[in-house]
Design an enzyme around this catalytic site. Structure first.
Site, PDB file in Angstrom:
ATOM      1  CB  SER A 439      32.922  41.329  33.213  1.00  0.00           C
ATOM      2  OG  SER A 439      32.383  41.552  31.914  1.00  0.00           O
ATOM      3  CG  HIS A 460      35.797  40.396  36.558  1.00  0.00           C
ATOM      4  ND1 HIS A 460      34.988  41.410  37.020  1.00  0.00           N
ATOM      5  CD2 HIS A 460      36.151  40.769  35.283  1.00  0.00           C
ATOM      6  CE1 HIS A 460      34.859  42.339  36.092  1.00  0.00           C
ATOM      7  NE2 HIS A 460      35.558  41.971  35.034  1.00  0.00           N
ATOM      8  CD  GLU A 472      34.071  41.993  40.702  1.00  0.00           C
ATOM      9  OE1 GLU A 472      33.302  42.757  41.302  1.00  0.00           O
ATOM     10  OE2 GLU A 472      33.906  41.661  39.498  1.00  0.00           O
ATOM     11  CG  ASN A 510      30.869  45.130  35.609  1.00  0.00           C
ATOM     12  OD1 ASN A 510      31.587  46.108  35.767  1.00  0.00           O
ATOM     13  ND2 ASN A 510      31.158  44.180  34.735  1.00  0.00           N
TER      14      ASN A 510
END
Length: 605
Positions: A439, A460, A472, A510
């Protein structure tokens, strides 16, 4: 003898705030008027436009008719509500109001003109509230004849549905005025949060920085508008994606709020992304104009229609490889969750750990998860049994010799991952796609540990993997189109939603989430608001499933700090530097729920 002065009248208690004037009958003003009339207040709606006044009356009639159909109002109650609302085009008709709420456009001169006119009209004890979320309440108060009665009352759109009201006091505001409107907000069924005067206050102060970063991400062509919005909805449980939300708010409004925030903070994260200015100057202000980041069926419509940027059916340009057997490396929660996802979708899964005993324990975790799904009626006994039978535990990566896709889910340590990919390169057959679930680490660093970087990609998953729909899909500059197409097809096969992004720190979720969390910590660090008030503001005002401090304690403050450090190193933006308060808590061992204390204290198991 000294001259005796007559004290200023104190604002009346909330029970006497029976008559309220609402200045500005746009969407927000009309919504506030509905809330007030349904709570038994007499409301005078004032707008210079007769058409706006007629629209407000029609909107209230329509809303109350819906309430009757849904049995939330009786016909008699509806008649009483409608009878409590009257409209005018003259500010002088606010003379009898106990409280005036202005919600005119976000221009200081316009608001100042309204307040100056009200000074000459209303009674000395009348409270004047501004609905601004960007302009200075203090300046409006200071320019008023009686600054102690001026405050901010920030409702959220749609006002009838949203529970949050930010009560904004300046250094000039009388405590009695704050108490009166706070009591009123509670009487309206709202949750008031007391805040000081700074642009954006709590909710918008956090929200607009996040929206601005999403706009900049799109402008940089890092990801499509659809993928950015899907990532934040599916990855964070948000009710809307950031670009769709900007269109709803209005691009021009967002730009105004951000300009005010930047003027106060000088934080580059608040400097409006150039695309906001470009869209606004072109008149493409979102839903209200029929086009913004998306195109809409008509001005004011929420129906998105296809345009030149809408992905077509030919989104996949390359054919993927056939995947029948998947290897998952790791024995933790994430690894077992990913293995469960593949097994339930019909893939044969090899679950490899450092030792067969760890792999067996990971399979046991899958068994318990599948049984819980059966108990909740989400899976049949037969389907659970078949899925478990597809999982083969292994004590070494040699068992990946025949897998078509290898997915690593080991510790977030680059050296560990590079060593693992070097091993995968040796044991996996030619043509196997090698994926990392990192991540925060560079996917290209994993790829360069192999002799086949074109076959390496990021996948991800989000925790818990069986429940979260987002993946992702992270391409490096070396990833082949064939490997990319393979992973996208596999994501659809396991009923996940893939979003494409490049190999840079934070990917989509993120990179947008953690600066928002960091800014929340800064608010507490600066003693602007408490964790409880900030969490309430974001849940009630932004529709977030968890407040930032709840989420930080769940994720782990150490994990959050590590990700924020990665983002800061990658983008070199001072605004991304981790808040010192977060660093201090981590240094003290206060890591959140897992240690029993983070921003809050928790009962130890």
């Amino acid at each position: 003898m000294g001259r005796t002065s007559t004290p200023e009248p104190s604002p009346a208690p909330s029970l006497s705030l029976r008559t309220v004037a609402v200045i500005g009958l746009g969407t927000m003003g009309t919504g506030i008027a509905e809330v007030l009339t349904r709570a038994g207040r007499e409301v005078i709606g004032i707008d210079i436009s007769e058409a706006a006044a007629r629209t407000a009356v029609a909107a209230l009639e329509s809303a109350t008719a819906r309430a009757v159909r849904r049995e939330k109002l009786t016909e008699e109650e509806r008649t009483a509500v409608l009878g409590r609302f009257r409209t005018s085009t003259e500010l002088a008709d606010a003379a009898g109001a106990d409280l005036v709420i202005e919600v005119v456009p976000e221009h200081y001169e316009t608001k100042h003109e309204v307040f100056t006119a009200l000074d000459a009209v209303v009674r000395p004890e009348t409270i004047l509230a501004t609905g601004t979320n960007a302009l200075s309440v203090t300046r409006l108060a200071a320019d008023s004849a009686r600054p102690e009665r001026v405050l901010g009352l920030h409702f959220f759109n749609p006002a009838p549905a949203m529970k949050l009201v930010e009560v904004v006091s300046s250094v000039l505001t009388a405590p009695a005025a704050v108490a009166a409107v706070t009591d009123l907000a509670r009487d309206l069924g709202k949750e008031p949060v007391a805040v000081g005067d700074r642009p954006g206050f709590v909710a918008d102060g956090l929200l607009f920085g996040y929206l601005n970063q999403a706009a900049a991400m799109y402008e940089a062509k890092y990801a499509t508008r659809e993928d950015i919005d899907a990532a934040m909805k599916l990855g964070c449980g948000l009710p809307m994606g950031p670009l769709a939300l900007l269109d709803l708010i209005g691009i021009d409004t967002a730009r105004t709020v951000l300009e005010a925030m930047y003027a106060a903070s000088r934080d580059r994260l608040h400097a409006p992304a150039p695309i906001l200015g470009q869209l606004s100057e072109a008149g493409l202000n979102g839903r209200k104009s029929g086009r913004g980041f998306y195109s809409y069926a008509a001005p004011g419509s929420g129906e998105v229609v296809p345009d030149d940027l809408t992905p077509g059916d030919a989104h996949e340009t390359a054919a993927g490889r056939t995947v029948r057997r998947v290897g998952v490396a790791g024995s933790g929660t994430m690894a077992s969750g990913i293995a469960e996802v593949f097994a339930k979708a019909g893939y044969e899964v090899v679950l490899a750990a450092r030792g067969l005993d760890k792999a067996e324990k990971a399979k046991g975790r899958i068994d318990r998860s599948l049984r819980r799904s059966v108990e909740k009626g989400r899976l049949t006994e037969e389907a659970a049994r078949e899925a478990l039978e597809r999982v083969t535990p292994a004590g070494a990566l040699d068992a990946f010799a025949e897998v078509d896709l290898a997915v690593e889910a080991v510790a977030e340590d680059l050296a560990v991952k590079q060593q693992l990919f070097a091993t995968l390169d040796k044991v996996c057959k030619p043509g196997a796609v090698l994926a990392t679930t990192t991540s925060s680490l560079p996917v290209i660093a994993c790829a360069r540990a192999t002799s086949r970087p074109r076959d390496v990609i990021g996948m991800h998953f989000f925790n818990p993997a069986p429940a979260m729909k987002l993946v992702e899909v992270v391409r490096t500059v070396l990833t082949s189109e064939e490997a990319h197409a393979t992973v996208r097809a596999v994501c659809r096969q396991v009923r996940k939603h893939p979003v494409d992004c490049g190999d840079r720190a934070g990917f989509i979720v993120n990179a947008l989430l953690f600066p928002y969390l960091n800014n929340a910590v800064k608010m507490v660090q600066e003693h602007y608001a408490s964790p409880d008030d900030i969490d309430a503001a974001m849940k009630l005002g932004g529709g977030y499933p968890m407040g930032p401090f709840e989420l930080l304690d769940v994720v782990g403050l150490d994990v959050s700090l590590a990700i924020e450090k990665v983002l800061h190193r990658a983008f070199r933006d001072p605004g991304l530097a981790p808040a010192p308060l977060l660093e201090h808590l981590v240094a003290a061992g206060c890591l959140g729920r897992k240690t029993g204390r983070g921003f809050r204290e928790y009962a130890r198991a």
